[in-house]
Design a protein around this motif. Structure first.
Motif, PDB file in Angstrom:
ATOM      1  N   UNK A  17      32.440   4.953  38.728  1.00 47.22           N
ATOM      2  CA  UNK A  17      33.397   5.678  38.745  1.00 47.22           C
ATOM      3  C   UNK A  17      33.688   6.636  40.272  1.00 47.22           C
ATOM      4  N   UNK A  18      32.305   6.995  40.758  1.00 47.19           N
ATOM      5  CA  UNK A  18      32.147   7.614  41.841  1.00 47.19           C
ATOM      6  C   UNK A  18      32.544   7.934  43.026  1.00 47.19           C
ATOM      7  N   UNK A  19      31.812   6.268  43.071  1.00 50.32           N
ATOM      8  CA  UNK A  19      31.897   5.754  44.469  1.00 50.32           C
ATOM      9  C   UNK A  19      33.415   6.245  44.506  1.00 50.32           C
ATOM     10  N   UNK A  20      34.522   5.540  44.057  1.00 47.72           N
ATOM     11  CA  UNK A  20      35.700   5.954  44.814  1.00 47.72           C
ATOM     12  C   UNK A  20      36.502   6.874  44.664  1.00 47.72           C
ATOM     13  N   UNK A  21      35.625   8.064  44.672  1.00 47.01           N
ATOM     14  CA  UNK A  21      35.814   9.321  44.494  1.00 47.01           C
ATOM     15  C   UNK A  21      35.268  10.248  45.214  1.00 47.01           C
ATOM     16  N   UNK A  22      34.857   9.506  46.693  1.00 47.10           N
ATOM     17  CA  UNK A  22      34.079  10.000  47.804  1.00 47.10           C
ATOM     18  C   UNK A  22      32.820  10.178  47.861  1.00 47.10           C
ATOM     19  N   UNK A  23      31.962   9.792  46.002  1.00 52.34           N
ATOM     20  CA  UNK A  23      30.422  10.466  45.898  1.00 52.34           C
ATOM     21  C   UNK A  23      29.186   9.316  47.194  1.00 52.34           C
ATOM     22  N   UNK A  24      28.509   9.735  47.848  1.00 58.37           N
ATOM     23  CA  UNK A  24      27.835   9.327  48.620  1.00 58.37           C
ATOM     24  C   UNK A  24      28.481   8.115  49.529  1.00 58.37           C
ATOM     25  N   UNK A  25      30.001   9.206  50.705  1.00 56.23           N
ATOM     26  CA  UNK A  25      30.666   8.002  51.196  1.00 56.23           C
ATOM     27  C   UNK A  25      29.934   7.813  52.656  1.00 56.23           C
ATOM     28  N   UNK A  26      30.401   6.484  53.006  1.00 57.21           N
ATOM     29  CA  UNK A  26      29.360   6.130  54.620  1.00 57.21           C
ATOM     30  C   UNK A  26      27.845   5.505  54.169  1.00 57.21           C
ATOM     31  N   UNK A  27      27.549   5.700  53.315  1.00 58.94           N
ATOM     32  CA  UNK A  27      26.268   5.479  52.253  1.00 58.94           C
ATOM     33  C   UNK A  27      26.025   4.062  51.608  1.00 58.94           C
ATOM     34  N   UNK A  28      25.646   3.062  51.669  1.00 58.30           N
ATOM     35  CA  UNK A  28      26.926   1.247  51.291  1.00 58.30           C
ATOM     36  C   UNK A  28      25.391   1.682  50.888  1.00 58.30           C
ATOM     37  N   UNK A  29      24.416   1.466  50.920  1.00 59.72           N
ATOM     38  CA  UNK A  29      23.184   0.730  50.663  1.00 59.72           C
ATOM     39  C   UNK A  29      22.864   1.736  49.404  1.00 59.72           C
ATOM     40  N   UNK A  30      23.518   2.987  49.220  1.00 61.61           N
ATOM     41  CA  UNK A  30      23.170   4.340  48.101  1.00 61.61           C
ATOM     42  C   UNK A  30      24.382   4.248  47.197  1.00 61.61           C
ATOM     43  N   UNK A  31      24.995   3.787  47.392  1.00 62.27           N
ATOM     44  CA  UNK A  31      26.258   3.740  46.301  1.00 62.27           C
ATOM     45  C   UNK A  31      26.095   2.243  45.860  1.00 62.27           C
ATOM     46  N   UNK A  32      25.419   1.393  46.490  1.00 68.00           N
ATOM     47  CA  UNK A  32      24.929   0.167  45.581  1.00 68.00           C
ATOM     48  C   UNK A  32      23.878   0.553  44.929  1.00 68.00           C
ATOM     49  N   UNK A  33      23.041   1.411  45.391  1.00 65.81           N
ATOM     50  CA  UNK A  33      22.109   1.757  43.855  1.00 65.81           C
ATOM     51  C   UNK A  33      22.698   2.465  42.955  1.00 65.81           C
ATOM     52  N   UNK A  34      23.937   3.324  43.261  1.00 66.26           N
ATOM     53  CA  UNK A  34      24.734   3.955  41.918  1.00 66.26           C
ATOM     54  C   UNK A  34      24.797   3.075  41.181  1.00 66.26           C
ATOM     55  N   UNK A  35      25.907   1.715  41.977  1.00 61.44           N
ATOM     56  CA  UNK A  35      25.849   0.436  40.826  1.00 61.44           C
ATOM     57  C   UNK A  35      25.648   0.090  39.591  1.00 61.44           C
ATOM     58  N   UNK A  36      24.278  -0.260  40.951  1.00 62.28           N
ATOM     59  CA  UNK A  36      23.052  -0.971  40.334  1.00 62.28           C
ATOM     60  C   UNK A  36      22.612   0.186  38.690  1.00 62.28           C
ATOM     61  N   UNK A  37      22.562   1.032  38.596  1.00 69.01           N
ATOM     62  CA  UNK A  37      22.431   1.810  37.941  1.00 69.01           C
ATOM     63  C   UNK A  37      23.601   2.266  37.101  1.00 69.01           C
ATOM     64  N   UNK A  38      24.713   2.050  37.459  1.00 72.21           N
ATOM     65  CA  UNK A  38      25.969   2.243  36.355  1.00 72.21           C
ATOM     66  C   UNK A  38      26.326   0.944  35.620  1.00 72.21           C
TER      67      UNK A  38
END
Length: 337
Positions: A232-253
């Motif tokens: 859910x953090x990606x929906x609240x602006x965490x690591x905005x603009x960095x698609x690669x890092x947000x994808x890694x965040x989803x993997x960790x999730x």
């Protein structure tokens, strides 16, 4: 030949006594026929009420234990429902996070993040479930919902990850927050509102107890919530603009959700074992209550056939008494002469 006469007053008194005695017998016998129980139990048992008192005590005790067992069973069902719902939510949330197609573009990744944020609310609502007015995952503090709201948890998470620039840093900070022991200022102190002491035991019978040790601060619940928050953090602006890092965040999730699901399976199996013990004890108490009920019935039951025969006899005698009273009331000296 001597003849003893009965005066009018004496005769009337005798008839009234006979009438009252027959009416009392009819009332007593009617009750015995209807209920199947002796109306005068002490007389029926010749004053020996010890055996009956022991049986009555056993029945009352069995009833009390079965009532506790019913409460324990309802608690187990509520815990199974809460953990089962949480597992299902974790499965539903992890599936798109593990899908390369769903994370291929920033737009689709944002859809997954928004879904995770919505599912977080459902997950917390499931964990905050109650049974008989008590929150089953709050430990000893069962009158308080175990978790804060989804909005409050997200606000806490955003504070924890503020300034993080990579998915690894975000994940590490959140893991420290969720796994911090009580007193360290993490999830156990800020997000979990229940007790760190287990819920009281249920006394199932004189020698058996049962207790559900599961709380909303258990590892499985924390891991699932951590996975939901990471998504859910990606929906609240965490690591905005960095698609690669947000994808890694989803993997960790997704990894956290999978780990949490495994822990929840173990917890549910433990709950199931406790439920099985409760069920066996309840069945034993049911059998005991049935046995005691039969013994009680054998002690105080009235023979329906015998009581019915005596009832018919008493009714016949009362009708004969009515007829006799009617004839005597019509006698006079003028008619006699």
């Amino acid at each position: 030949m001597n003849f003893v006469s009965v005066g009018d007053l004496s005769r009337a008194f005798t008839l009234r006594n006979s009438n009252a005695a027959l009416r009392s017998d009819i009332q007593r016998l009617s009750k015995e026929v209807t209920t199947g129980v002796k109306s005068d139990i002490p007389k029926h048992l010749n004053g020996d009420l010890i055996g009956l008192a022991e049986i009555e005590h056993g029945l009352r005790q069995s009833h009390s234990f079965r009532r506790v067992g019913a409460e324990a069973s309802a608690t187990g069902v509520a815990i199974q429902a809460a953990l089962g719902t949480l597992q299902q939510i974790a499965d539903d949330a992890a599936a798109p996070m593990l899908s390369g197609g769903m994370l291929a573009s920033p737009a689709s990744l944002q859809v997954v993040a928004n879904t995770a944020r919505d599912q977080l609310g459902s997950a917390i609502a499931a964990v905050n479930g109650s049974a008989a007015g008590k929150y089953v995952l709050s430990g000893a503090q069962s009158m308080t919902p175990p978790l804060v709201s989804a909005e409050a948890l997200m606000a806490q998470a955003l504070t924890v990850v503020a300034g993080a620039s990579t998915a690894a840093e975000v994940s590490d900070r959140l893991k420290v927050f969720f796994d911090a022991p009580p007193g360290a200022g993490g999830f156990a102190d800020q997000s979990y509102r229940g007790s760190h002491q287990p819920a009281p035991e249920f006394l199932l019978d004189q020698s058996s107890t049962a207790r559900f040790d599961q709380t909303a601060n258990d590892q499985g619940v924390r891991d699932v919530l951590r996975g939901m928050v990471l998504g859910a953090l990606a929906a609240d602006g965490t690591l905005t603009g960095n698609h690669t890092e947000q994808s890694k965040l989803m993997d960790d999730a997704a990894l956290a959700l999978t780990q949490g699901n495994t822990h929840l399976s173990v917890a549910r199996s433990e709950v199931g074992m406790t439920q099985q013990r409760i069920e066996r004890t309840t069945q034993r108490l049911d059998s005991l209550a049935t046995h005691l009920g039969i013994e009680r019935s054998n002690l105080i039951s009235a023979d329906s056939y015998e009581a019915g025969s005596h009832l018919v006899q008493a009714q016949t005698q009362l009708e004969a008494l009515f007829a006799l009273t009617s004839r005597l009331s019509n006698l006079s000296l003028a008619k006699f002469l």
